[in-house]
Motif scaffolding. Sequence first.
Motif, short mmCIF file in Angstrom:
data_model
loop_
_atom_site.label_atom_id
_atom_site.label_comp_id
_atom_site.label_asym_id
_atom_site.label_seq_id
_atom_site.Cartn_x
_atom_site.Cartn_y
_atom_site.Cartn_z
N LEU A 149 0.83 -1.20 0.00
CA LEU A 149 0.00 0.00 0.00
C LEU A 149 0.86 1.26 0.00
CD1 LEU A 149 -2.75 1.39 0.16
CD2 LEU A 149 -2.65 1.13 2.66
N LEU A 181 0.80 4.09 -2.87
CA LEU A 181 0.50 5.50 -2.60
C LEU A 181 1.61 6.41 -3.12
CD1 LEU A 181 -0.93 5.26 1.04
CD2 LEU A 181 -2.20 5.70 -1.06
N GLY A 208 1.06 9.15 -5.99
CA GLY A 208 1.40 10.55 -5.75
C GLY A 208 2.33 11.10 -6.81
N VAL A 252 -6.24 10.50 4.55
CA VAL A 252 -4.99 10.40 5.32
C VAL A 252 -5.29 9.90 6.73
CG1 VAL A 252 -3.08 11.73 6.29
CG2 VAL A 252 -3.85 12.18 3.95
N ILE A 259 -6.01 6.18 6.73
CA ILE A 259 -4.78 5.38 6.59
C ILE A 259 -4.07 5.27 7.93
CG2 ILE A 259 -2.48 5.36 5.54
CD1 ILE A 259 -3.70 6.55 3.04
N TRP A 312 -3.62 1.68 9.70
CA TRP A 312 -2.28 1.15 9.46
C TRP A 312 -1.87 0.19 10.57
CZ3 TRP A 312 0.10 2.49 4.94
CH2 TRP A 312 1.38 1.98 4.74
#
Length: 373
Positions: A26, A30, A34, A349, A352, A356
């Motif tokens: 992941l 990401l 980005g 965000v 996540i 996490w």
Amino acid sequence: MTDLKLYRVIQGFFQRYFSDEEAVILFIFLVLFGLLVYALGQALAPVFTAVILAYLLSPIVDRLNDLRVPHLLSVILVCLLFFGVLFVATLIIVPSLVRQVTSLVTELPAMLRLFQDQIQGLPARYPELISSDLAQQWLRGLDLRGIGQQLSSWLPRMLTISLNTLPNVVGVLIYLIVVPLMVFFMLKDRTKLWNSVKSRLLPARRGLMTQIALEMNQQIANYLRGKAIEILIVGLVSFVTFELFGLQYSALLATLVGLSVLIPYIGATVVTIPVFLIGAFQWGFTNELYYVMLAYLIIQMLDGNVLVPLLFSEAVNLNPVSIIIAVLVFGGLWGFWGVFFAIPLATFVKAIFNAWPQHPTSPEPESGSSTDG
């Protein structure tokens, strides 16, 4: 010794946050996404726009499917209705806004002179509060003559910019054609597209991604739909209110008020300034100005205390400081769209960080300890 401690700190960090294989995948995904947005964001803007629109319109298609309307027919009806209403609204709203902006720029020098007269008349109206010296200091600080000279050159500059951007009309037309087509095919074939993405790009084990997706799906969907409804309601109510009071440039001001809800805590405060200034230019410091500002204040209070709780009862729960930081950061990166999606991106965000995986690090052996053989 210092290098060994630094190594243990880094090792403990990776063991705690990146010992899970899915977390590593992941994180790489990401970072790559980005970089892709940063490098090709302008070129991929139609794709991102189509994905967002398809995401927002998909529940309507599902609802029609539940009513036993064929899937293809549901997609056609939803696309025709959405883009048809958008096209008609653009034809009605945009010309009015262009006319009002042009008229406002033309009349700004005269408005500034009127504003200067109003400031000079304040000492006579409120001699206990404002002296003539204070009014003159305000006028010198504002430098209305210099502002008027600058504003008088704005309209030719705007016309020049418009003429220079005529070659981009072809690009805009392509954009307007490509996005509806992509939305149509994304809605029509979304199951096949999603299965293809899952099988080729996502790992077989995706518990972490599923957890983040479940947390984000309902919140972001509610936020985007609610924000679109809020813009329409606040803008329409503001337009009707300004028209009833006879305020000039009502369409332009109502558009600004509607768009101001995109920036919580800041937008409404900023838009208050043009509403007040145009009211002051039109009526001076009279009862009409005070009535308009009172009505504007009531609209903002109803929006914050009634409309927002109704529309966002299941929306994101972010600290106001986090919202302002997100607006500044994402707005600085991607401009208008960064501001529009600042809260969903901040929620992403946050999701996540919440999901996490964290694995406890193994305790370090105490210094000086030894094992007996």
